[in-house]
Enzyme design. Structure first.
Site, mmCIF file in Angstrom:
data_model
loop_
_atom_site.group_PDB
_atom_site.id
_atom_site.type_symbol
_atom_site.label_atom_id
_atom_site.label_comp_id
_atom_site.label_asym_id
_atom_site.label_seq_id
_atom_site.Cartn_x
_atom_site.Cartn_y
_atom_site.Cartn_z
ATOM 1 C CG ASN A 1 59.663 15.956 24.962
ATOM 2 O OD1 ASN A 1 59.188 15.849 26.085
ATOM 3 N ND2 ASN A 1 58.973 16.467 23.944
ATOM 4 C CG ASP B 1 60.376 23.011 18.740
ATOM 5 O OD1 ASP B 1 59.286 23.473 19.097
ATOM 6 O OD2 ASP B 1 61.425 23.131 19.406
ATOM 7 C CE LYS C 1 60.847 -3.260 13.640
ATOM 8 N NZ LYS C 1 61.192 -4.618 14.013
ATOM 9 N N PRO D 1 53.205 23.121 13.931
ATOM 10 C CG PRO D 1 50.911 22.742 14.055
ATOM 11 C CD PRO D 1 52.190 22.105 13.636
ATOM 12 C CG ASP D 2 54.806 28.117 18.768
ATOM 13 O OD1 ASP D 2 53.972 28.020 19.690
ATOM 14 O OD2 ASP D 2 55.980 28.447 18.946
ATOM 15 C CB ILE D 3 50.043 24.759 20.286
ATOM 16 C CG1 ILE D 3 50.263 23.513 19.424
ATOM 17 C CG2 ILE D 3 48.649 24.775 20.880
ATOM 18 C CD1 ILE D 3 50.404 22.225 20.203
ATOM 19 C CG PHE E 1 55.569 26.146 31.560
ATOM 20 C CD1 PHE E 1 54.280 26.618 31.722
ATOM 21 C CD2 PHE E 1 56.251 25.661 32.667
ATOM 22 C CE1 PHE E 1 53.668 26.608 32.965
ATOM 23 C CE2 PHE E 1 55.651 25.640 33.921
ATOM 24 C CZ PHE E 1 54.360 26.115 34.071
ATOM 25 C CE LYS F 1 62.210 29.369 24.183
ATOM 26 N NZ LYS F 1 62.569 28.062 24.727
ATOM 27 C CE LYS G 1 56.992 30.155 21.527
ATOM 28 N NZ LYS G 1 56.637 28.752 21.498
HETATM 29 N N1 CTP Z 1 54.906 25.410 22.414
HETATM 30 C C1 CTP Z 1 53.755 25.182 21.681
HETATM 31 N N2 CTP Z 1 53.842 24.633 20.427
HETATM 32 C C2 CTP Z 1 55.017 24.314 19.893
HETATM 33 C C3 CTP Z 1 56.197 24.533 20.622
HETATM 34 C C4 CTP Z 1 56.111 25.079 21.887
HETATM 35 O O1 CTP Z 1 52.668 25.467 22.164
HETATM 36 N N3 CTP Z 1 55.061 23.785 18.693
HETATM 37 C C5 CTP Z 1 54.810 26.048 23.721
HETATM 38 C C6 CTP Z 1 55.199 25.157 24.883
HETATM 39 O O2 CTP Z 1 54.086 24.483 25.413
HETATM 40 C C7 CTP Z 1 55.782 26.170 25.863
HETATM 41 C C8 CTP Z 1 56.469 27.160 24.964
HETATM 42 O O3 CTP Z 1 55.738 27.104 23.743
HETATM 43 O O4 CTP Z 1 54.785 26.849 26.569
HETATM 44 C C9 CTP Z 1 57.894 26.805 24.707
HETATM 45 O O5 CTP Z 1 58.415 27.671 23.750
HETATM 46 P P1 CTP Z 1 59.404 27.215 22.593
HETATM 47 O O6 CTP Z 1 60.079 28.421 22.094
HETATM 48 O O7 CTP Z 1 58.740 26.459 21.539
HETATM 49 O O8 CTP Z 1 60.339 26.270 23.413
HETATM 50 P P2 CTP Z 1 61.344 25.276 22.795
HETATM 51 O O9 CTP Z 1 60.710 24.322 21.853
HETATM 52 O O10 CTP Z 1 62.037 24.683 23.964
HETATM 53 O O11 CTP Z 1 62.201 26.311 21.961
HETATM 54 P P3 CTP Z 1 63.751 26.279 21.661
HETATM 55 O O12 CTP Z 1 63.978 24.933 21.087
HETATM 56 O O13 CTP Z 1 63.930 27.389 20.707
HETATM 57 O O14 CTP Z 1 64.416 26.526 22.976
#
Ligand code: CTP
Length: 397
Positions: free
Chosen positions: A213, A282, A292, A308-310, A326, A340, A344
């Site tokens: 991104n 995500d 390749k 995983p959502d860290i 953030f 959000k 979380k």
């Molecule tokens: N974050 C994380 N691990 C992930 C995804 C996000 O730690 N796999 C953390 C980011 O560092 C940030 C926050 O979660 O602090 C963002 O939240 P998130 O809901 O995941 O944001 P987006 O991915 O932008 O969600 P959405 O696509 O639903 O808007």
């Protein structure tokens, strides 16, 4: 009146440059200090102007450089005006001659007069040949300065411009910037361990392609720098970015979200604050190809599986650190951000509009906590980072 205006939280530095070959490092130093959110007013001795041009320093600092005591705009009072507006005077490089003048209270040019007239801390970064540094006279002068409460930054040892090797080389600009910041900022986060993520992640599709991104990492790196300035111990788990890591941070470089997760998981139980600034992908490709992938003229479907959502993982630990998230949104900022934060279970979330922040030097965060929302005025990312940390300090009591 030329000079610098004091602003809350913004530190104003007078950078005095004297005549030594290390003057070229002062250019990089100005850049780094400004990046840290400081205002820099450069003053140069006549000898310094033989080594680096005032035009260069003016372009980098964004302010006219002062070289003469007799500048009409200052009414002969530049030496008083400048030091009154500064949080510190830094002499880098400081020659043996200038150190001798400082030690003996001489004031026969603008810079030495300013140092004598100051009512702010003075920091000196010596730069000279090793024989000049080791000479008893210089060492006596350095002892006098230390006894007078002047901060001495360096010098370092190594290869010198004259070809000799030994003590006397000026510290590198990054080391000086760190030393200056740590002298200036109150150590509100001394002993506090901060674990952070920053930058994008990169999820491979095949050997040469991947999903990523537009995060530049600038906001995360600014938060790391601001925490370091306040005395925190910072571990920065960073995705691929084109940024110089802030000196003093422990940097763990990763590429994928899973690697970021592993790096955070290994360290999460040993931190006081966790700040997730990274733009974590995500999803990742379920079966990335080691080779390749060759095109065959047909369409192609990639199977994506969630990462995983860290942040959510850290926030749900039995004894979680203080967790800060953030959120970059493209619409409905307030609604999405607060949702959000609650989902979380975060005490604090900083949100901004993605289109206004990505790649930019500036940002405008809105902080969401239990008490409601707190919009910050638009400013440089370093100032936003400072304000965010002040809010964290307040919430942690
Ligand atoms: N974050 C994380 N691990 C992930 C995804 C996000 O730690 N796999 C953390 C980011 O560092 C940030 C926050 O979660 O602090 C963002 O939240 P998130 O809901 O995941 O944001 P987006 O991915 O932008 O969600 P959405 O696509 O639903 O808007």
């Amino acid at each position: 009146m030329t000079g610098i205006m004091k602003q809350t939280d913004t530190k104003s530095i007078v950078l005095g440059i004297t005549g030594g070959i290390a003057a070229y490092k002062a250019a990089e130093l100005v850049r780094l200090l400004i990046k840290q959110g400081m205002e820099v007013q450069v003053a140069m001795t006549e000898a310094a102007c033989h080594f680096i041009s005032a035009t260069t320093m003016q372009a980098l600092s964004g302010k006219p450089v002062l070289t003469s005591q007799w500048d009409e705009n200052e009414n002969g009072m530049a030496h008083i005006n400048l030091s009154r507006q500064a949080d510190a005077i830094v002499i880098a490089p400081a020659t043996a001659d200038f150190i001798a003048k400082l030690a003996h209270g001489m004031a026969d040019d603008l810079l030495s007069a300013m140092c004598l007239a100051r009512d702010c801390p003075l920091l000196v970064a010596p730069a000279m040949n090793r024989q000049m540094w080791e000479r008893a006279a210089t060492q006596r002068n350095i002892s006098l300065l230390k006894a007078d409460g002047v901060g001495i930054l360096g010098p370092d040892s190594g290869l010198q411009a004259c070809g000799e090797e030994g003590m006397g080389r000026m510290l590198e600009a990054a080391e000086l910037a760190l030393g200056i910041a740590s002298c200036l900022h109150p150590k509100q986060m001394q002993g506090v361990k901060v674990l952070m993520t920053a930058g994008p992640t990169y999820e491979p599709i095949d050997a040469v392609r991947g999903i990523t991104n537009r995060s530049s990492g600038k906001m995360g790196y600014a938060v790391a720098q601001a925490a370091l300035n306040l005395g925190a111990e910072v571990t920065l788990v960073s995705g691929p970015v084109a940024l110089q890591p802030p000196a003093g941070a422990t940097v763990v470089r990763i590429e994928t979200a899973q690697q970021m997760f592993d790096a955070v998981q290994a360290r999460a139980s040993d931190c006081d604050i966790f700040i997730g600034v990274a733009a974590v992908a995500d999803y990742r490709v379920a079966h990335a190809s080691a080779q390749k992938i060759k095109k065959d003229g047909q369409g192609m479907t990639l199977e994506l599986v969630p990462n995983p959502d860290i942040l959510a993982y850290v926030a749900s630990l039995p004894k979680p650190p203080f967790c800060v998230g953030f959120a970059a949104e493209s619409e409905n900022l307030r609604d999405y951000a607060e949702r959000k934060r609650r989902a979380k279970k975060l005490p604090l979330l900083a949100a901004n509009l993605a289109q206004e922040a990505i790649g930019s030097e500036h940002n405008q965060l809105i902080l969401f906590d239990e008490a409601g929302e707190h919009p910050l005025p638009r400013s440089g990312k370093q100032q936003q980072a400072q304000a965010l940390l002040q809010h964290i300090i307040k919430l942690r009591g």
